[in-house]
Write a protein that holds these residues in place. Structure first.
Motif, PDB file in Angstrom:
ATOM      1  N   GLY A 107       0.695  -0.762  -0.271  1.00 48.80           N
ATOM      2  CA  GLY A 107       0.074  -0.446  -0.233  1.00 48.80           C
ATOM      3  C   GLY A 107       0.894   1.532   0.284  1.00 48.80           C
ATOM      4  O   GLY A 107       2.277   1.694   0.725  1.00 48.80           O
ATOM      5  N   VAL A 108       0.824   2.631  -0.241  1.00 46.92           N
ATOM      6  CA  VAL A 108       1.581   2.995  -0.771  1.00 46.92           C
ATOM      7  C   VAL A 108       0.889   4.726  -0.389  1.00 46.92           C
ATOM      8  O   VAL A 108       1.426   5.158   0.710  1.00 46.92           O
ATOM      9  N   SER A 109      -0.326   4.411  -0.461  1.00 48.08           N
ATOM     10  CA  SER A 109      -1.137   6.003   0.011  1.00 48.08           C
ATOM     11  C   SER A 109      -3.039   5.236   0.705  1.00 48.08           C
ATOM     12  O   SER A 109      -3.565   5.321  -1.127  1.00 48.08           O
ATOM     13  N   LEU A 110      -3.628   6.248   0.675  1.00 53.58           N
ATOM     14  CA  LEU A 110      -4.804   6.578   0.909  1.00 53.58           C
ATOM     15  C   LEU A 110      -5.970   7.183   1.119  1.00 53.58           C
ATOM     16  O   LEU A 110      -4.662   8.457   2.081  1.00 53.58           O
ATOM     17  N   ILE A 111      -6.216   7.606   0.818  1.00 53.75           N
ATOM     18  CA  ILE A 111      -7.049   9.180   1.246  1.00 53.75           C
ATOM     19  C   ILE A 111      -8.442   8.787   1.163  1.00 53.75           C
ATOM     20  O   ILE A 111      -9.689   7.779   0.496  1.00 53.75           O
ATOM     21  N   SER A 112      -9.809   8.624   2.319  1.00 50.81           N
ATOM     22  CA  SER A 112     -11.027   8.690   2.725  1.00 50.81           C
ATOM     23  C   SER A 112     -12.013   9.534   1.990  1.00 50.81           C
ATOM     24  O   SER A 112     -11.399  11.311   1.682  1.00 50.81           O
ATOM     25  N   SER A 113     -13.263   9.400   1.454  1.00 51.00           N
ATOM     26  CA  SER A 113     -14.174  10.441   0.700  1.00 51.00           C
ATOM     27  C   SER A 113     -13.569  11.331   1.668  1.00 51.00           C
ATOM     28  O   SER A 113     -14.571  12.915   0.866  1.00 51.00           O
ATOM     29  N   ASP A 114     -14.002  11.762   2.561  1.00 48.96           N
ATOM     30  CA  ASP A 114     -14.190  13.081   3.905  1.00 48.96           C
ATOM     31  C   ASP A 114     -13.042  13.294   3.845  1.00 48.96           C
ATOM     32  O   ASP A 114     -13.421  14.590   4.949  1.00 48.96           O
ATOM     33  N   ASN A 115     -11.952  13.322   3.133  1.00 42.46           N
ATOM     34  CA  ASN A 115     -10.277  13.691   3.340  1.00 42.46           C
ATOM     35  C   ASN A 115      -9.356  13.870   5.073  1.00 42.46           C
ATOM     36  O   ASN A 115      -8.950  14.347   5.634  1.00 42.46           O
ATOM     37  N   LYS A 116     -10.593  12.631   5.925  1.00 41.52           N
ATOM     38  CA  LYS A 116     -10.403  12.535   7.177  1.00 41.52           C
ATOM     39  C   LYS A 116      -8.983  11.857   7.353  1.00 41.52           C
ATOM     40  O   LYS A 116      -8.640  11.613   8.500  1.00 41.52           O
ATOM     41  N   ASP A 117      -9.248  10.736   6.896  1.00 43.27           N
ATOM     42  CA  ASP A 117      -8.297   9.593   6.910  1.00 43.27           C
ATOM     43  C   ASP A 117      -7.190   9.594   5.708  1.00 43.27           C
ATOM     44  O   ASP A 117      -7.648   9.487   4.384  1.00 43.27           O
ATOM     45  N   ILE A 118      -5.641   9.645   5.667  1.00 43.52           N
ATOM     46  CA  ILE A 118      -5.181   9.854   4.887  1.00 43.52           C
ATOM     47  C   ILE A 118      -3.575   9.351   5.270  1.00 43.52           C
ATOM     48  O   ILE A 118      -3.479   9.764   6.516  1.00 43.52           O
ATOM     49  N   TYR A 119      -3.035   8.243   4.475  1.00 41.92           N
ATOM     50  CA  TYR A 119      -2.147   7.391   4.730  1.00 41.92           C
ATOM     51  C   TYR A 119      -1.062   7.500   3.764  1.00 41.92           C
ATOM     52  O   TYR A 119      -1.870   7.192   2.470  1.00 41.92           O
ATOM     53  N   TYR A 120      -0.053   6.864   4.214  1.00 39.57           N
ATOM     54  CA  TYR A 120       1.733   7.092   3.276  1.00 39.57           C
ATOM     55  C   TYR A 120       2.359   6.406   4.139  1.00 39.57           C
ATOM     56  O   TYR A 120       2.891   6.329   4.577  1.00 39.57           O
ATOM     57  N   GLU A 121       2.835   5.150   2.696  1.00 37.89           N
ATOM     58  CA  GLU A 121       3.452   4.560   2.999  1.00 37.89           C
ATOM     59  C   GLU A 121       4.875   5.068   3.612  1.00 37.89           C
ATOM     60  O   GLU A 121       4.937   6.156   3.009  1.00 37.89           O
ATOM     61  N   ASP A 122       5.838   4.505   4.891  1.00 38.43           N
ATOM     62  CA  ASP A 122       7.331   5.782   5.276  1.00 38.43           C
ATOM     63  C   ASP A 122       7.766   5.984   3.856  1.00 38.43           C
ATOM     64  O   ASP A 122       8.306   7.206   4.103  1.00 38.43           O
ATOM     65  N   SER A 123       8.452   4.859   3.142  1.00 38.85           N
ATOM     66  CA  SER A 123       8.865   5.370   2.005  1.00 38.85           C
ATOM     67  C   SER A 123       8.769   6.615   0.886  1.00 38.85           C
ATOM     68  O   SER A 123       9.823   7.611   0.236  1.00 38.85           O
ATOM     69  N   VAL A 124       6.920   6.930   0.748  1.00 37.82           N
ATOM     70  CA  VAL A 124       7.029   8.013   0.106  1.00 37.82           C
ATOM     71  C   VAL A 124       6.824   9.739   1.347  1.00 37.82           C
ATOM     72  O   VAL A 124       6.478  10.331   0.476  1.00 37.82           O
ATOM     73  N   LYS A 125       7.040   9.125   2.367  1.00 43.28           N
ATOM     74  CA  LYS A 125       6.448  10.496   2.846  1.00 43.28           C
ATOM     75  C   LYS A 125       6.999  11.595   2.487  1.00 43.28           C
ATOM     76  O   LYS A 125       8.754  11.474   2.245  1.00 43.28           O
TER      77      LYS A 125
END
Length: 129
Positions: A47-65
């Protein structure tokens, strides 16, 4: 059925930038998430990155932060991945994914806890040194 159509892959030199786009159709739930996995031959998808439709949850894999930025346009059901300062180790096939519905409780381990409901066809990113 959720369908995902990606665009924006290609080749770039180290330090360059690319932008991926993914248009989603058939989403069933207002609270969903869109994101990206990538895979290198011989390795598991990550998993590289993900964003929820309400923009409240955003995640990045450590190497791409700090280098990649994910965003979502809910009016167009489109997710974007702006990739800057690309490195050869970013070379992979990138897959757009949809998690539908999305629950915040999945948290930072979303890629391990929740198999995406849909996958795009994949787009090749090649970063040369």
């Amino acid at each position: 059925e959720v369908q995902l159509v990606e665009s924006g892959g290609g080749s770039v030199q180290t330090g360059g930038s690319l932008r991926l786009s993914c248009v989603a159709s058939g989403l069933k739930f207002d609270n969903h998430a869109l994101g990206w996995f990538r895979q290198v031959p011989g390795k598991e998808r990550e998993g590289v990155s993900l964003i929820s439709s309400d923009n409240k949850d955003i995640y990045y894999e450590d190497s791409v932060k700090g280098r990649f930025t994910i965003s979502i346009d809910n009016t167009k059901n489109t997710v974007f991945l702006q990739m800057n300062s690309l490195k050869p180790e970013d070379t992979a096939v990138y897959y757009c994914v949809a998690v539908d519905p999305w629950f915040s409780s999945y948290g930072v381990r979303w890629a391990q806890l929740r198999m995406p409901d849909a996958w795009g066809q994949g787009t090749q990113i090649t970063v040369s040194s």
